[in-house]
Scaffold this motif. Structure first.
Motif, PDB file in Angstrom:
ATOM      1  N   LYS A 257     -24.353 -19.800  -8.927  1.00 29.70           N
ATOM      2  CA  LYS A 257     -23.626 -20.574  -7.959  1.00 29.70           C
ATOM      3  C   LYS A 257     -23.550 -21.863  -9.533  1.00 29.70           C
ATOM      4  N   PRO A 258     -24.454 -22.166 -10.281  1.00 30.83           N
ATOM      5  CA  PRO A 258     -23.954 -23.177 -11.656  1.00 30.83           C
ATOM      6  C   PRO A 258     -23.073 -22.942 -12.465  1.00 30.83           C
ATOM      7  N   LEU A 259     -22.968 -21.213 -12.716  1.00 32.33           N
ATOM      8  CA  LEU A 259     -22.291 -21.126 -13.524  1.00 32.33           C
ATOM      9  C   LEU A 259     -20.432 -21.329 -12.880  1.00 32.33           C
ATOM     10  N   TRP A 260     -20.092 -20.807 -11.280  1.00 38.36           N
ATOM     11  CA  TRP A 260     -19.120 -20.663 -10.900  1.00 38.36           C
ATOM     12  C   TRP A 260     -18.404 -21.688 -10.256  1.00 38.36           C
ATOM     13  N   ASP A 261     -19.409 -22.771 -10.463  1.00 36.06           N
ATOM     14  CA  ASP A 261     -18.832 -24.308 -10.751  1.00 36.06           C
ATOM     15  C   ASP A 261     -18.557 -24.660 -11.584  1.00 36.06           C
ATOM     16  N   LYS A 262     -18.738 -23.922 -12.702  1.00 39.51           N
ATOM     17  CA  LYS A 262     -17.931 -24.279 -14.365  1.00 39.51           C
ATOM     18  C   LYS A 262     -16.512 -23.840 -13.923  1.00 39.51           C
ATOM     19  N   ILE A 263     -15.903 -22.633 -13.801  1.00 41.66           N
ATOM     20  CA  ILE A 263     -15.376 -21.775 -14.116  1.00 41.66           C
ATOM     21  C   ILE A 263     -14.012 -22.687 -13.080  1.00 41.66           C
ATOM     22  N   PRO A 264     -13.196 -22.770 -14.144  1.00 37.18           N
ATOM     23  CA  PRO A 264     -12.016 -23.298 -13.674  1.00 37.18           C
ATOM     24  C   PRO A 264     -11.107 -22.900 -12.422  1.00 37.18           C
ATOM     25  N   ASP A 265     -10.215 -23.337 -11.540  1.00 45.06           N
ATOM     26  CA  ASP A 265      -9.746 -22.531 -10.877  1.00 45.06           C
ATOM     27  C   ASP A 265      -8.558 -21.563 -10.682  1.00 45.06           C
ATOM     28  N   HIS A 266      -8.009 -21.497 -12.215  1.00 40.29           N
ATOM     29  CA  HIS A 266      -6.935 -20.795 -12.177  1.00 40.29           C
ATOM     30  C   HIS A 266      -8.256 -19.291 -12.772  1.00 40.29           C
ATOM     31  N   ALA A 267      -9.189 -19.698 -13.437  1.00 35.41           N
ATOM     32  CA  ALA A 267     -10.331 -18.172 -13.819  1.00 35.41           C
ATOM     33  C   ALA A 267     -10.163 -17.803 -12.686  1.00 35.41           C
ATOM     34  N   ARG A 268     -10.821 -18.352 -11.639  1.00 34.98           N
ATOM     35  CA  ARG A 268     -11.447 -18.057 -10.104  1.00 34.98           C
ATOM     36  C   ARG A 268     -10.336 -17.206  -9.820  1.00 34.98           C
ATOM     37  N   GLN A 269      -9.301 -16.574 -10.359  1.00 37.90           N
ATOM     38  CA  GLN A 269      -8.881 -15.575  -9.575  1.00 37.90           C
ATOM     39  C   GLN A 269      -9.173 -14.692  -9.521  1.00 37.90           C
ATOM     40  N   SER A 270     -10.012 -14.534 -10.670  1.00 41.95           N
ATOM     41  CA  SER A 270     -10.216 -12.871 -10.952  1.00 41.95           C
ATOM     42  C   SER A 270     -11.476 -12.289 -10.071  1.00 41.95           C
ATOM     43  N   TYR A 271     -12.537 -13.082  -9.214  1.00 51.58           N
ATOM     44  CA  TYR A 271     -12.858 -12.657  -8.555  1.00 51.58           C
ATOM     45  C   TYR A 271     -13.009 -12.983  -7.348  1.00 51.58           C
ATOM     46  N   GLY A 272     -12.448 -12.391  -6.343  1.00 48.83           N
ATOM     47  CA  GLY A 272     -11.989 -12.185  -4.817  1.00 48.83           C
ATOM     48  C   GLY A 272     -10.683 -11.166  -5.056  1.00 48.83           C
ATOM     49  N   VAL A 273     -10.766 -10.498  -5.142  1.00 54.26           N
ATOM     50  CA  VAL A 273      -8.872  -9.138  -5.022  1.00 54.26           C
ATOM     51  C   VAL A 273      -8.950  -8.901  -3.442  1.00 54.26           C
ATOM     52  N   THR A 274      -8.627  -8.998  -3.228  1.00 56.72           N
ATOM     53  CA  THR A 274      -8.448  -7.712  -1.656  1.00 56.72           C
ATOM     54  C   THR A 274      -7.650  -6.994  -2.001  1.00 56.72           C
ATOM     55  N   PRO A 275      -7.515  -5.473  -2.140  1.00 59.19           N
ATOM     56  CA  PRO A 275      -9.201  -4.306  -2.226  1.00 59.19           C
ATOM     57  C   PRO A 275      -9.813  -4.880  -2.985  1.00 59.19           C
ATOM     58  N   ALA A 276     -10.976  -4.519  -3.026  1.00 55.78           N
ATOM     59  CA  ALA A 276     -11.716  -4.267  -3.763  1.00 55.78           C
ATOM     60  C   ALA A 276     -10.946  -3.645  -5.262  1.00 55.78           C
ATOM     61  N   PRO A 277     -11.267  -3.974  -6.626  1.00 52.83           N
ATOM     62  CA  PRO A 277     -10.935  -3.422  -7.760  1.00 52.83           C
ATOM     63  C   PRO A 277     -10.773  -1.991  -7.857  1.00 52.83           C
ATOM     64  N   GLY A 278     -10.003  -1.247  -8.770  1.00 52.76           N
ATOM     65  CA  GLY A 278      -9.694  -0.228  -8.401  1.00 52.76           C
ATOM     66  C   GLY A 278      -9.606   0.414  -7.241  1.00 52.76           C
ATOM     67  N   THR A 279      -9.320  -0.179  -6.018  1.00 47.64           N
ATOM     68  CA  THR A 279      -9.413   0.461  -4.893  1.00 47.64           C
ATOM     69  C   THR A 279      -7.553   1.064  -4.626  1.00 47.64           C
ATOM     70  N   PRO A 280      -7.235   2.393  -4.733  1.00 47.56           N
ATOM     71  CA  PRO A 280      -6.099   2.725  -4.297  1.00 47.56           C
ATOM     72  C   PRO A 280      -5.098   2.461  -3.433  1.00 47.56           C
ATOM     73  N   ILE A 281      -3.669   1.162  -4.208  1.00 48.62           N
ATOM     74  CA  ILE A 281      -2.963   0.532  -3.095  1.00 48.62           C
ATOM     75  C   ILE A 281      -1.078   1.427  -3.464  1.00 48.62           C
ATOM     76  N   THR A 282      -0.677   0.833  -1.885  1.00 46.99           N
ATOM     77  CA  THR A 282       0.611   1.402  -2.440  1.00 46.99           C
ATOM     78  C   THR A 282       1.402   1.190  -3.348  1.00 46.99           C
ATOM     79  N   ASP A 283       1.407  -0.300  -3.850  1.00 41.88           N
ATOM     80  CA  ASP A 283       2.556  -0.726  -5.694  1.00 41.88           C
ATOM     81  C   ASP A 283       1.573  -1.274  -5.938  1.00 41.88           C
ATOM     82  N   ALA A 284       2.106  -1.784  -6.948  1.00 44.07           N
ATOM     83  CA  ALA A 284       1.503  -2.442  -8.479  1.00 44.07           C
ATOM     84  C   ALA A 284       0.894  -3.413  -7.745  1.00 44.07           C
ATOM     85  N   LEU A 285       2.053  -4.691  -6.624  1.00 47.17           N
ATOM     86  CA  LEU A 285       1.596  -5.918  -5.901  1.00 47.17           C
ATOM     87  C   LEU A 285       0.792  -6.313  -5.061  1.00 47.17           C
ATOM     88  N   ALA A 286      -0.053  -5.238  -4.233  1.00 45.47           N
ATOM     89  CA  ALA A 286      -0.257  -5.008  -2.589  1.00 45.47           C
ATOM     90  C   ALA A 286      -1.756  -5.466  -2.808  1.00 45.47           C
TER      91      ALA A 286
END
Length: 185
Positions: free
Chosen positions: A109-138
Motif C-alpha cells: 500500500k505505501p508504494l501504491w499510494d505513491k503511484i500517479p493516477d495515470h500509472a495506476r491504469q496498469s493495475y486492474g485490467v478486466t479481463p485479466a492480462p493475457g485473457t483472449p478478447i474479441t477485439d484489440a480494445l475489448a
C-alpha cells in the motif's frame, strides 16, 4: 587515468550507478530492462518491465506488475528471473540473475499510494492480462490496488560486458561476497 571498464571495482560501480540512473531517469536505458522468466510449461519468456528500485548495499532491485499477469504465474512456478540491460552510450551489457519474491496486499500500500493516477491504469485490467478478447480494445482499465504487485528481486549474480574497442567481461556473485571475476568475453 583509468576508465571504469578497466577494473573490477570500476565496473561494479558502473553497474550499480547504471541501475540507479534507470530508477531515477525515465529516459535512461536501464529504466526498461528485459525480464526473463520460465513459463509454467517450461518455455522461456521475455518482456520489458520498468525498474522501480535498485539497492546496491542489499543487492536488490524491484519491479511493479499486475498480480494477474503471466509473469506472476511463471514466477510462482519458478521464483527466479534474469534482467537484461543494454546501454549503448556506455557499450555496456548488464545481466542480473535474481531470486524473486512476489509482494502484494497491505504491505504494498505505501508504494501504491505513491503511484500517479495515470500509472495506476496498469493495475486492474478486466479481463485479466493475457485473457483472449474479441477485439484489440475489448478490455476495461479500472485501477485496483488489489491487483498491484511488487517483484522483489534478490540479485544472486551479475554479468557485465563492456563492448568497447577491447571487449571486457566480468561477473560478481553474492556467493563470492560480490568479489569480481574477469571472464573471457
Amino acid at each position: 587515468m583509468t576508465s571504469w571498464f578497466e577494473t573490477l571495482d570500476g565496473t561494479w560501480e558502473k553497474v550499480w550507478n547504471t541501475l540507479g540512473r534507470g530508477v531515477a531517469d525515465a529516459k535512461h536505458p536501464a529504466r526498461r530492462p528485459t525480464l526473463a522468466t520460465v513459463s509454467p510449461d517450461g518455455w522461456p519468456e521475455a518482456r520489458t518491465v520498468v525498474l522501480r528500485s535498485a539497492d546496491r548495499e542489499a543487492g536488490e532491485v524491484s519491479l511493479h506488475t499486475d498480480l494477474y499477469s503471466d509473469k506472476i504465474k511463471s514466477l510462482r512456478g519458478t521464483p527466479r528471473a534474469a534482467l537484461h540491460i543494454w546501454d549503448a552510450k556506455q557499450d555496456l551489457q548488464i545481466r542480473l540473475q535474481a531470486e524473486v519474491t512476489i509482494r502484494s496486499g497491505p504491505e504494498t500500500k505505501p508504494l501504491w499510494d505513491k503511484i500517479p493516477d495515470h500509472a495506476r491504469q496498469s493495475y486492474g485490467v478486466t479481463p485479466a492480462p493475457g485473457t483472449p478478447i474479441t477485439d484489440a480494445l475489448a478490455y476495461d482499465k479500472a485501477p485496483d490496488p488489489a491487483t498491484f504487485a511488487v517483484l522483489h528481486c534478490t540479485v544472486t549474480h551479475i554479468d557485465a560486458v563492456h563492448l568497447g574497442a577491447q571487449h571486457r567481461r566480468c561477473s560478481f556473485s553474492r556467493a563470492r561476497q560480490w568479489r569480481g571475476q574477469w571472464l573471457s568475453p
